[in-house]
Design an enzyme around this catalytic site. Structure first.
Site, PDB file in Angstrom:
ATOM      1  N   HIS A  99      17.419  28.609  -8.523  1.00 25.08           N
ATOM      2  CA  HIS A  99      16.999  28.959  -6.918  1.00 25.08           C
ATOM      3  C   HIS A  99      17.150  30.709  -6.559  1.00 25.08           C
ATOM      4  O   HIS A  99      17.440  30.878  -5.600  1.00 25.08           O
ATOM      5  CB  HIS A  99      17.776  28.351  -5.915  1.00 25.08           C
ATOM      6  CG  HIS A  99      17.322  26.872  -5.908  1.00 25.08           C
ATOM      7  ND1 HIS A  99      17.619  25.706  -6.972  1.00 25.08           N
ATOM      8  CD2 HIS A  99      16.428  26.166  -5.034  1.00 25.08           C
ATOM      9  CE1 HIS A  99      16.960  24.745  -6.577  1.00 25.08           C
ATOM     10  NE2 HIS A  99      16.303  24.865  -5.588  1.00 25.08           N
ATOM     11  N   PHE A 137       9.842  28.133  -7.645  1.00 24.64           N
ATOM     12  CA  PHE A 137       8.891  27.210  -8.023  1.00 24.64           C
ATOM     13  C   PHE A 137       7.272  27.456  -7.827  1.00 24.64           C
ATOM     14  O   PHE A 137       6.596  26.798  -8.070  1.00 24.64           O
ATOM     15  CB  PHE A 137       9.065  26.029  -7.128  1.00 24.64           C
ATOM     16  CG  PHE A 137      10.636  25.352  -7.034  1.00 24.64           C
ATOM     17  CD1 PHE A 137      10.993  24.698  -8.239  1.00 24.64           C
ATOM     18  CD2 PHE A 137      11.497  25.708  -6.377  1.00 24.64           C
ATOM     19  CE1 PHE A 137      12.134  24.433  -8.551  1.00 24.64           C
ATOM     20  CE2 PHE A 137      12.706  25.188  -6.536  1.00 24.64           C
ATOM     21  CZ  PHE A 137      13.121  24.631  -7.278  1.00 24.64           C
ATOM     22  N   GLU A 152       3.106  21.218  -5.744  1.00 22.21           N
ATOM     23  CA  GLU A 152       2.904  22.728  -5.830  1.00 22.21           C
ATOM     24  C   GLU A 152       1.527  22.901  -6.536  1.00 22.21           C
ATOM     25  O   GLU A 152       0.570  23.636  -5.951  1.00 22.21           O
ATOM     26  CB  GLU A 152       3.942  23.508  -6.378  1.00 22.21           C
ATOM     27  CG  GLU A 152       4.968  23.805  -5.456  1.00 22.21           C
ATOM     28  CD  GLU A 152       6.137  22.780  -5.633  1.00 22.21           C
ATOM     29  OE1 GLU A 152       5.562  21.478  -6.509  1.00 22.21           O
ATOM     30  OE2 GLU A 152       7.149  22.769  -5.195  1.00 22.21           O
TER      31      GLU A 152
END
Length: 343
Positions: free
Chosen positions: A148, A105, A79
């Protein structure tokens, strides 16, 4: 046209038409917005992990790879590096859209976003723009647990040069995205996964919802609720229930938390004197704290009662369905907060 109607259920018989207007789901509106952006400007390209998979990031990029080929590309799990690549591409005139399937993320990209993309326009004396749009999806429920399920939008609030949008309706999902595509500098868009199936009016043509303009979703005179993302729907449900008790609630949707439209919020609070803030993140450091501080700095006499916040507790998200149910606030929590503000 500023649609104010809340999305209706995907299973509703009004799915494709509401008051004579064309309706799409939130995810369909996102898909159409990206398709139109790609079709209208050859400098636009999309990149993200799994963006060209069959599912197409929960359907939001489905079919775009087939239509636009190499302008829709998968990326490795890197990323930070890829955010540097798209920032540099934006700096030389391209218009990248970086898609994060999980907002959890997005902090992996924080160095590139906060130390580079957000600052190049200022550091170059206005000679360089970074027209980068970052789509990031907030998770919730289904046992996604601590890594998450987070809303990370408030992490970026203290970075000058970044705009932050949280669309709550299909109309805004398309309009805020297309507005972000026209912005000369970085815009982060946070989408709630639980909104993807909601349905509402969406014009077929391209249009822009201005960044930094709040909207009053429901008018009222007793208490102001400022809500973002999925909590807008919850707030309106709570307001409808409270109306049966004779309590009239005004619901304000900021649509963007950076820039923040304090004028609309203050006009509402000056009328009601009471404020409830709803967020899809933990309480500490949220956008609501900034609203309260700005109210206090500007005119503390506007508030006739303590402010109440409805948000996640300052704890990691549990995995257990039972604990998950207790962790996430809902309509009943908003009703309780409004009644507490009136007590």
């Amino acid at each position: 046209m500023p649609w104010t109607a809340v999305c209706i259920s995907k299973d509703d018989s009004l799915r494709f038409e509401q008051d004579g207007h064309r309706c799409l789901s939130y995810v369909e509106a996102l898909n159409e917005a990206q398709r139109q952006a790609l079709d209208s400007d050859p400098e636009v390209f999309l990149i993200g992990e799994g963006i060209d998979d069959v599912g197409g990031v929960f359907g939001s990029t489905k079919g775009l790879k087939e239509a636009f080929g190499d302008r829709v590309m998968d990326m490795p799990i890197a990323e930070n590096g890829l955010t540097g690549v798209v920032s540099a591409a934006a700096g030389v005139g391209m218009k990248p859209v970086l898609v994060h399937m999980r907002a959890d993320f997005l902090p992996m990209s924080m160095d590139q976003l906060t130390n580079h993309a957000a600052k190049w326009h200022y550091m170059s004396g206005g000679q360089t723009s970074i027209p980068l749009v970052v789509r990031s999806i907030i998770g919730r429920g289904w046992g996604s647990a601590a890594q998450h399920s987070q809303g990370t939008h408030s992490m970026f609030l203290s970075t000058p040069g970044l705009k932050i949008a949280l669309p709550s309706t299909p109309y805004d999902a398309k309009g805020l995205f297309l507005s972000a595509m026209q912005d000369p500098n970085p815009v982060l868009i946070f989408e709630h996964r639980w909104l993807y199936d909601s349905v509402g009016p969406v014009p077929e043509e391209m249009y822009a919802v201005p960044l930094g303009e709040a909207i009053v979703r429901r008018k009222g005179s007793d208490v102001t609720i400022v809500a973002v993302s999925q909590t807008v729907q919850q707030a309106i449900q709570a307001a409808d229930t409270l109306a049966e008790k004779g309590i009239e609630v005004e619901v304000v949707d900021p649509r963007t938390i950076a820039p923040l439209d304090m004028k609309t919020i203050m006009e509402s609070v000056s009328k009601t004197g009471r404020l409830v803030i709803c967020d899809v993140s933990c309480k500490t450091g949220g956008y609501g704290a900034e609203i309260v501080c700005r109210l206090a700095e500007s005119d503390p006499a506007l508030l006739q009662a303590p402010v109440h916040r409805v948000s996640f507790p300052d704890l990691p998200t549990p995995n257990s369905p039972v604990l998950e149910e207790a962790y996430y606030p809902g309509v009943d929590d908003i009703i309780a907060a409004v009644e507490a503000a009136l007590s």
